[in-house]
Scaffold this active site. Structure first.
Site, PDB file in Angstrom:
ATOM      1  N   SER A  71      36.780  42.637  38.500  1.00  0.00           N
ATOM      2  CA  SER A  71      37.184  41.390  37.305  1.00  0.00           C
ATOM      3  C   SER A  71      38.062  40.645  37.226  1.00  0.00           C
ATOM      4  O   SER A  71      38.359  39.780  36.630  1.00  0.00           O
ATOM      5  CB  SER A  71      37.153  41.903  36.273  1.00  0.00           C
ATOM      6  OG  SER A  71      35.660  43.341  36.237  1.00  0.00           O
ATOM      7  N   LYS A 236      46.035  38.951  33.957  1.00  0.00           N
ATOM      8  CA  LYS A 236      44.378  39.423  34.123  1.00  0.00           C
ATOM      9  C   LYS A 236      44.063  40.729  34.843  1.00  0.00           C
ATOM     10  O   LYS A 236      45.085  40.676  36.197  1.00  0.00           O
ATOM     11  CB  LYS A 236      43.338  38.352  34.814  1.00  0.00           C
ATOM     12  CG  LYS A 236      42.099  38.568  35.058  1.00  0.00           C
ATOM     13  CD  LYS A 236      41.509  39.071  33.739  1.00  0.00           C
ATOM     14  CE  LYS A 236      40.154  39.211  33.760  1.00  0.00           C
ATOM     15  NZ  LYS A 236      40.352  40.847  33.328  1.00  0.00           N
ATOM     16  N   THR A 237      43.530  41.589  34.529  1.00  0.00           N
ATOM     17  CA  THR A 237      43.303  43.308  35.227  1.00  0.00           C
ATOM     18  C   THR A 237      41.438  42.753  36.332  1.00  0.00           C
ATOM     19  O   THR A 237      41.011  41.662  36.006  1.00  0.00           O
ATOM     20  CB  THR A 237      43.197  43.697  34.217  1.00  0.00           C
ATOM     21  OG1 THR A 237      42.104  43.956  33.538  1.00  0.00           O
ATOM     22  CG2 THR A 237      44.446  44.024  33.573  1.00  0.00           C
ATOM     23  N   GLY A 238      41.997  43.655  37.095  1.00  0.00           N
ATOM     24  CA  GLY A 238      40.475  43.862  37.759  1.00  0.00           C
ATOM     25  C   GLY A 238      40.110  45.321  37.588  1.00  0.00           C
ATOM     26  O   GLY A 238      41.251  46.285  37.827  1.00  0.00           O
TER      27      GLY A 238
END
Length: 292
Positions: A71, A236-238
């Site tokens: 993501s 922002k992570t994923g």
């Protein structure tokens, strides 16, 4: 000045330079060894790129190897929406209507507002801050031109490594060796710097982008956990949910210091392996320590 005195001063200066180079080389080697040990314990691959935007000093490990985006691409998707608004192609205040059939698993914000719709700006923020999959796919389909359009946007800002091939949730397979929906830690970090701190976005859009990054709700245990509490982080992570694959990238604003750019990507070879937030946090800590 005599020739001997001049030669002595040159020798002293040269020796000082060698000492400085040796010091930084030893520090960098120590950091690499720490990451390697962490990687061994993790039993997978760790990719790291960190940059001090003030001094220009960087730290990297497997920074040019490909890792699944999961993501994390949604942070760049939000920036693409802001660029569209800046260029008068998109209107952040436009109300976007949709039905529940448009919403994928994990669409907490779009599900909440399904009856009345959401503004495009709020939808972009939801994709970044809550990793909302419904918001992501709607924006991709209606405003960006799908995965191909997203990749085209990244090329337009100078990123030659990023590639988005599929939609949510299909892009989360994270199969080792599969180059679909991947990038490199170095490319991710450099694109983040370009968008969050560079001149691609105007000051107004850039301020909005930084605000959205700072308001992310999914990264408390990752890069944010690696820095002092009085440092400001926008990230922002994923998380792919397969092969222990997870990541995070961030702009970090230390006190009384220029911003840092950090990118950490992790993955394993076993499909059922779980991701480890603490590994991302520790890799970030090591990288930041090696920027001092």
């Amino acid at each position: 000045m005599s020739l001997n005195v001049k030669q002595s001063r040159i020798a002293i200066l040269f020796s000082s330079c060698l000492i400085s180079i040796s010091f930084f080389s030893q520090a960098n080697t120590k950091g690499i060894d720490e990451i390697k040990n962490l990687e061994t314990d993790f039993n997978g691959r760790i990719g790291v790129y960190a940059l001090d935007t003030g001094s220009g000093k960087s730290f990297s490990y497997r920074a040019n190897e490909r890792f699944p985006l999961c993501s994390s691409f949604k942070g760049f998707l939000a920036a693409a929406v802001l660029k569209g608004s800046q260029d008068n192609r998109l209107n952040l205040n436009q109300i976007v209507n949709y039905n529940t059939r448009s919403l994928e698993f994990h669409s907490p914000i779009t599900t909440k507002y399904k009856d009345n719709g959401m503004s495009l700006g709020d939808m972009a923020a939801a994709a970044l801050q809550y990793s909302d999959n419904g918001a992501t796919n709607i924006i991709l389909e209606r405003y960006i031109g799908g995965p191909e359009g997203m990749t085209k946007f990244m090329r337009s800002i100078g990123d030659e490594d990023f590639r988005l091939d599929r939609w949510e949730l299909d892009l989360n397979t994270a199969i080792p060796g599969d180059e679909r929906d991947t990038s490199t830690p170095a490319a991710v970090a450099k694109s983040l710097k370009t968008l969050a701190l560079g001149n691609i976005l105007s000051e107004h859009e850039k301020e909005t982008y930084q605000t959205w990054l700072k308001g992310n709700t999914t990264g408390a245990a990752r890069i944010r956990a690696s820095v002092p509490s009085d440092w400001v982080v926008g990230d922002k992570t994923g998380s792919c949910g397969a092969y222990g694959t997870a990541n995070d990238y961030a702009v970090v604003w230390p006190k009384n210091r220029a911003p840092l750019i950090i990118s950490v990507y992790t993955t394993k070879n076993e499909k059922e392996a779980k991701h480890e937030d603490k590994v991302i946090a520790e890799a970030s800590r090591i990288a930041i320590d090696n920027l001092k």
